[in-house]
Write a protein that holds these residues in place. Structure first.
Motif, PDB file in Angstrom:
ATOM      1  N   UNK A   1      53.639  30.607 -10.227  1.00 25.00           N
ATOM      2  CA  UNK A   1      53.008  30.921  -8.941  1.00 25.00           C
ATOM      3  C   UNK A   1      54.027  30.754  -7.813  1.00 25.00           C
ATOM      4  N   UNK A   2      54.048  31.724  -6.893  1.00 22.58           N
ATOM      5  CA  UNK A   2      55.119  31.752  -5.891  1.00 22.58           C
ATOM      6  C   UNK A   2      54.765  31.052  -4.578  1.00 22.58           C
ATOM      7  N   UNK A   3      53.486  30.880  -4.283  1.00 22.47           N
ATOM      8  CA  UNK A   3      53.125  30.144  -3.063  1.00 22.47           C
ATOM      9  C   UNK A   3      51.668  29.698  -3.120  1.00 22.47           C
ATOM     10  N   UNK A   4      51.326  28.770  -2.221  1.00 25.42           N
ATOM     11  CA  UNK A   4      49.950  28.282  -2.096  1.00 25.42           C
ATOM     12  C   UNK A   4      49.526  28.467  -0.638  1.00 25.42           C
ATOM     13  N   UNK A   5      48.403  29.146  -0.441  1.00 26.60           N
ATOM     14  CA  UNK A   5      47.876  29.383   0.901  1.00 26.60           C
ATOM     15  C   UNK A   5      46.598  28.560   1.061  1.00 26.60           C
ATOM     16  N   UNK A   6      46.569  27.710   2.069  1.00 28.35           N
ATOM     17  CA  UNK A   6      45.445  26.803   2.293  1.00 28.35           C
ATOM     18  C   UNK A   6      44.567  27.280   3.452  1.00 28.35           C
ATOM     19  N   UNK A   7      43.264  27.212   3.248  1.00 30.05           N
ATOM     20  CA  UNK A   7      42.355  27.187   4.385  1.00 30.05           C
ATOM     21  C   UNK A   7      42.569  25.830   5.064  1.00 30.05           C
ATOM     22  N   UNK A   8      42.116  25.687   6.299  1.00 32.30           N
ATOM     23  CA  UNK A   8      42.329  24.403   6.986  1.00 32.30           C
ATOM     24  C   UNK A   8      41.074  23.534   7.025  1.00 32.30           C
ATOM     25  N   UNK A   9      40.022  24.018   7.709  1.00 26.40           N
ATOM     26  CA  UNK A   9      38.826  23.194   7.921  1.00 26.40           C
ATOM     27  C   UNK A   9      38.077  22.973   6.611  1.00 26.40           C
ATOM     28  N   UNK A  10      37.898  21.703   6.269  1.00 28.61           N
ATOM     29  CA  UNK A  10      37.204  21.375   5.032  1.00 28.61           C
ATOM     30  C   UNK A  10      38.115  21.311   3.825  1.00 28.61           C
ATOM     31  N   UNK A  11      39.376  21.766   3.991  1.00 33.84           N
ATOM     32  CA  UNK A  11      40.357  21.721   2.895  1.00 33.84           C
ATOM     33  C   UNK A  11      41.477  20.740   3.238  1.00 33.84           C
ATOM     34  N   UNK A  12      42.129  20.950   4.378  1.00 36.17           N
ATOM     35  CA  UNK A  12      43.179  20.031   4.815  1.00 36.17           C
ATOM     36  C   UNK A  12      42.599  18.871   5.621  1.00 36.17           C
ATOM     37  N   UNK A  14      39.003  16.859   7.248  1.00 32.56           N
ATOM     38  CA  UNK A  14      37.565  16.634   7.095  1.00 32.56           C
ATOM     39  C   UNK A  14      36.880  17.020   8.413  1.00 32.56           C
ATOM     40  N   UNK A  15      37.104  18.266   8.811  1.00 35.05           N
ATOM     41  CA  UNK A  15      36.688  18.732  10.133  1.00 35.05           C
ATOM     42  C   UNK A  15      35.330  19.413  10.144  1.00 35.05           C
ATOM     43  N   UNK A  16      34.905  19.963   8.996  1.00 35.65           N
ATOM     44  CA  UNK A  16      33.615  20.648   8.968  1.00 35.65           C
ATOM     45  C   UNK A  16      32.481  19.684   9.327  1.00 35.65           C
ATOM     46  N   UNK A  17      32.548  18.483   8.799  1.00 39.99           N
ATOM     47  CA  UNK A  17      31.509  17.480   9.091  1.00 39.99           C
ATOM     48  C   UNK A  17      31.530  17.118  10.574  1.00 39.99           C
ATOM     49  N   UNK A  42      28.024  29.929   9.034  1.00 32.23           N
ATOM     50  CA  UNK A  42      29.276  30.311   9.696  1.00 32.23           C
ATOM     51  C   UNK A  42      30.515  29.754   9.002  1.00 32.23           C
ATOM     52  N   UNK A  43      30.347  28.942   7.971  1.00 31.04           N
ATOM     53  CA  UNK A  43      31.504  28.336   7.317  1.00 31.04           C
ATOM     54  C   UNK A  43      32.441  29.426   6.797  1.00 31.04           C
ATOM     55  N   UNK A  44      33.687  29.327   7.178  1.00 30.32           N
ATOM     56  CA  UNK A  44      34.680  30.313   6.772  1.00 30.32           C
ATOM     57  C   UNK A  44      34.786  31.501   7.704  1.00 30.32           C
ATOM     58  N   UNK A 184      37.776  23.833  -3.694  1.00 30.11           N
ATOM     59  CA  UNK A 184      37.584  22.386  -3.600  1.00 30.11           C
ATOM     60  C   UNK A 184      36.399  22.197  -2.651  1.00 30.11           C
ATOM     61  N   UNK A 185      35.195  22.034  -3.175  1.00 31.45           N
ATOM     62  CA  UNK A 185      33.990  22.037  -2.333  1.00 31.45           C
ATOM     63  C   UNK A 185      33.994  20.939  -1.280  1.00 31.45           C
ATOM     64  N   UNK A 186      33.382  21.267  -0.146  1.00 29.11           N
ATOM     65  CA  UNK A 186      33.227  20.300   0.940  1.00 29.11           C
ATOM     66  C   UNK A 186      31.744  20.194   1.272  1.00 29.11           C
ATOM     67  N   UNK A 187      31.254  20.963   2.227  1.00 27.74           N
ATOM     68  CA  UNK A 187      29.830  20.921   2.575  1.00 27.74           C
ATOM     69  C   UNK A 187      28.966  21.758   1.642  1.00 27.74           C
ATOM     70  N   UNK A 188      29.568  22.761   1.028  1.00 26.70           N
ATOM     71  CA  UNK A 188      28.804  23.684   0.184  1.00 26.70           C
ATOM     72  C   UNK A 188      29.113  23.446  -1.290  1.00 26.70           C
ATOM     73  N   UNK A 189      28.081  23.253  -2.120  1.00 25.53           N
ATOM     74  CA  UNK A 189      28.316  23.044  -3.546  1.00 25.53           C
ATOM     75  C   UNK A 189      28.664  24.359  -4.235  1.00 25.53           C
TER      76      UNK A 189
END
Length: 218
Positions: A1-12, A14-17, A42-44, A184-189
């Motif tokens: 795999x050549x790179x990893x792209x991250x979402x921020x809120x809820x992944x990097x 704990x901002x969604x909460x 509205x998540x995402x 990697x689930x946060x607020x949503x299962x």
């Protein structure tokens, strides 16, 4: 795999909460019903898409911009007082990727300036080669544009990149872009749809890091 792209809120972060808490306080002050349902829908999503979802739920005359500004003021007040925290294992993951010479990027529905402000607050800015914010694309997740843009910026084919997400719209966007979605689930299962679309679903970032370590040895 050549790179990893991250979402921020809820992944990097704990901002969604924290956002949900600030919306709940705003809703309480203005007697807005069922705010949790509105927020979760509205998540995402980027700012324009979130605004549209609120207007669809509460009516065209709903003063969304006023309430959003009030919520945002509450949120940044919380950030300034240290209430925003990194998700467990994030710093370790970013250090691992650096050691393995695997570049990282961010593809977040949040405005690029706000993304930069938050990652700089935690000293993470040097870990990311590119940052794509929601204000840099026309279409919101689940449309694949933001991930297509991120892969193009990284000069990596989507098929050679992981996308790390917590939201349904994010996983849909990554899948439609032709990437390898990691949830990697946060607020949503996880749902059956997510189990089908995501290449892997992990309980936390440490589990994803362990998966990458094992993959490197193959």
């Amino acid at each position: 795999m050549q790179c990893v792209v991250f979402d921020m809120d809820g992944v990097l972060f704990d901002s969604e909460k924290l956002v949900l808490q600030c919306w709940e306080q705003t809703a309480q002050a203005h007697h807005i019903p069922d705010i949790q349902t509105a927020c979760r829908s509205c998540l995402g999503s980027n700012a324009a898409s979130a605004r549209q979802k609120f207007l669809e739920k509460y009516g065209a005359d709903f003063p969304y911009d006023t309430y959003k500004q009030e919520m945002s003021a509450r949120y940044w007040q919380q950030v300034e007082t240290g209430k925003l925290v990194l998700k467990p294992g994030v710093r370790e993951m970013l250090q691992f990727l650096r050691e393995q010479h695997i570049p990282a990027a961010i593809a977040s529905s949040t405005r690029r300036a706000a993304v930069r402000q938050q990652i700089t607050l935690f000293g993470l800015q040097d870990f990311f080669r590119k940052i794509i914010g929601g204000d840099m694309v026309q279409q919101s997740k689940p449309h694949p544009e933001i991930y297509q843009t991120a892969c193009a910026a990284m000069d990596v084919p989507p098929a050679c990149a992981y996308a790390v997400e917590d939201s349904y719209n994010g996983i849909r966007a990554a899948s439609r872009a032709g990437m390898h979605p990691i949830m990697i689930p946060d607020l949503l299962p996880p749902t059956p749809e997510m189990e089908q679309l995501a290449e892997q679903i992990f309980p936390d970032m440490a589990a994803f890091q362990a998966f990458l370590k094992a993959s490197q040895k193959k």
